[in-house]
Structure formats: C-alpha cells, structure tokens
Write an enzyme that holds these catalytic residues in place. Structure first.
Site, PDB file in Angstrom:
ATOM      1  CG  ASP A   1      78.080  16.615 -56.838  1.00 35.73           C
ATOM      2  OD1 ASP A   1      77.596  17.079 -57.891  1.00 35.73           O
ATOM      3  OD2 ASP A   1      78.150  17.273 -55.791  1.00 35.73           O
TER       4      ASP A   1
ATOM      5  CE1 TYR B   1      81.389  12.392 -45.590  1.00 33.50           C
ATOM      6  CE2 TYR B   1      83.634  11.740 -45.084  1.00 33.50           C
ATOM      7  CZ  TYR B   1      82.663  12.709 -45.170  1.00 33.50           C
ATOM      8  OH  TYR B   1      82.966  14.010 -44.846  1.00 33.50           O
TER       9      TYR B   1
ATOM     10  CG  ASP C   1      79.751  18.671 -50.842  1.00 33.36           C
ATOM     11  OD1 ASP C   1      80.210  19.749 -50.433  1.00 33.36           O
ATOM     12  OD2 ASP C   1      80.427  17.838 -51.481  1.00 33.36           O
TER      13      ASP C   1
ATOM     14  NE  ARG D   1      81.872  17.794 -53.866  1.00 32.02           N
ATOM     15  CZ  ARG D   1      82.098  19.064 -54.187  1.00 32.02           C
ATOM     16  NH1 ARG D   1      81.893  19.478 -55.430  1.00 32.02           N
ATOM     17  NH2 ARG D   1      82.525  19.919 -53.291  1.00 32.02           N
TER      18      ARG D   1
END
Length: 292
Positions: free
Chosen positions: A80, A66, A38, A172
């Site tokens: 987000d 992540y 993203d 997200r």
C-alpha cells in the site's frame, strides 16, 4: 450498555486504537469490532458494545464492500501507499481495457497470498513483526472470493475501483498482484470500506459525532436499531413467560417458526433477548443470550 454502533473509521488509526477511544468516550469496557481495517483505510467499522459483543461470532465470515484506488508504476513492501517502494518507478502505458482484462482473472474464487506486513501468524508470530525485522516471511495462500470488481475511473496511473469480497480478502494483495501481472507494479493508494454485510457507510458516525452525542446525552440515537441486526434470521416477539425462560438460557417453544433454524428473539420491539436455534420440532434453544 448493549448496542451496535457503526463507526466511520478515520485514516491513520488502527482498529484497536478506535476501540480503545470508543471505550473512553462511552465509558464501556466491553467493546469489540466486527472486522479489522488497516490504519490507512477508512469507512465502516461495526462495533459491538456490552453483551452485544456476543454477536461477533455471527460475523466471522461477513462479506465486505470497498471503494479504493490502485496506483500503477511501482510496488511497495506493504502493498500500500504507506510502504517503501521495492524498485524504481516504471512508466505506466496502460489503458483501461488492459486493466479490466487482467483483473478478470482475479474475479471469483482464488488462492490469494496475504501481504507480508499483515496480522497473519507464522509459528505464532504476526507476519508484520517478522517483516519489520527484515526476516523472511513465507505465508500460505488462502482461498478467498472476489465476487464483484468494477472500475469507475482511470487516468493512466490511478484506477478507481469498487469491490465486493469475502471475509479475509486483502485488497492490498489484489493491487499488488494486479500491478505485477500488468508489468509496471502497483500498490493500494486509497481504501474505504462501504459495507460489512448489512452495515453500510450511510449508517456510520464519526468519532467526533460520538463525542458530541455523549456530551449532549443523545448517545442512544447513534446506536443501530436492534431490528436491523442479523436480518437474515426471522424475528419473534416472545411472551413474558417465554422471555423469562430465555433470559435463563432455557429452551422455549416457538410454533410459528417450525421451519426456521435460527431466530432472533425480542421482548417488545427493541429489546433483543437472544439468538436461538431449533433443536427439535418447534423447540428453540438460546445459542446466545443478550439480556439477563
């Protein structure tokens, strides 16, 4: 220019933007990435250049790691920090034990709904296009796996986490769903990808480093050694005769790998010729030829 380059994507750029910029920097038209990030996210964006774009098929289901931050108190329409709040801020009276207990229900194989602002298509149209026009977005859940999820900091509103997830998992959506389950709502505030299967943040380079290397004639030093690509497949150095056959897509005998199903075929130590699969006995047929 046939190579693998691990880029540390900056925030604010789409993966497509990064690919376009790399094309201009290195002067190579054929550039692809191994997994979208993203725009707000940073971190590992593996790029394949030249004929190495043919390797992308082996990374369709690559696991990813992540680090990020979830902010509790309100949800957003994009799930987000770049989205608009979907309601007023709610007081967060949470403690870490509550977050851990709620998160435990998301670990393992789950059915996850993608965010409405995503590239998932509805009747051939990306969901984010419909969402931006205010049109209804009804996405189907997808089976994903959150293999590991741990929290390393919490101040009552922001929780820092590390996650190891299967391909197609939306962090997200995890932030949104966790905030909804706990009550005050939540969204993904920060996200950094630290690994795509064998590619890690320690091997990543910035766009600025790439530009400097190109200007200084040291671009090759930033490319990943071919021996580090697809390490799950055994490597074999082909004889000159076998290498010649492989370059033309012909099958070859590799008796030392009678039990392997897929192998990496090299000419010398650096030149990755092909990815070959066993078709019968010790006979291997190139699935992807990387050097003509």
């Amino acid at each position: 220019m046939d190579a693998v380059l691990i880029l540390d994507k900056p925030a604010g750029m789409t993966s497509h933007d990064v690919v376009a910029r790399v094309r201009r920097i290195v002067g190579e038209k054929s550039v692809g990435h191994l997994g979208t990030l993203d725009p707000m996210a940073t971190g590992v964006l593996p790029l394949v250049l030249g004929r190495f774009t043919r390797l992308a098929q082996f990374y369709n289901d690559a696991d990813k790691r992540y680090e990020g931050t979830i902010r509790f108190g309100w949800a957003t329409d994009t799930y987000d920090a770049e989205g608009q709040p979907t309601g007023p801020e709610q007081p967060s009276m949470l403690v870490l034990e509550q977050v851990q207990a709620a998160a435990a229900e998301f670990i393992g194989e789950i059915a996850q709904y993608p965010p409405p602002f995503s590239a998932k298509k509805i009747a051939g149209i990306p969901a984010h296009r419909l969402a931006r026009k205010g049109q209804p977005v009804e996405l189907k859940p997808k089976q994903v796996e959150i293999k590991e999820l741990e929290f390393f900091s919490f101040d009552g509103q922001r929780v820092g986490f590390r996650a190891w997830v299967s391909s197609g998992t939306y962090l997200r959506s995890l932030a949104h769903d966790l905030g909804k389950k706990l009550g005050p709502g939540g969204h993904l505030a920060e996200l950094k990808r630290t690994a795509v299967r064998e590619f890690t943040i320690e091997e990543a380079h910035s766009l600025e480093q790439l530009e400097q290397a190109q200007a200084g004639g040291t671009l090759d030093e930033l490319f990943l050694h071919p021996r580090l690509v697809l390490p799950e497949f055994p490597a074999v150095v082909a004889s000159p005769e076998s290498a010649a056959r492989i370059r033309h897509g012909a099958a070859v005998n590799l008796p030392e790998f009678s039990k392997a199903t897929t192998v990496r075929v090299f000419a010398g130590q650096r030149e990755l010729l092909a990815i070959a699969r066993r078709v019968a006995g010790t006979l291997f047929q190139p699935k992807v030829v990387l050097q003509g």
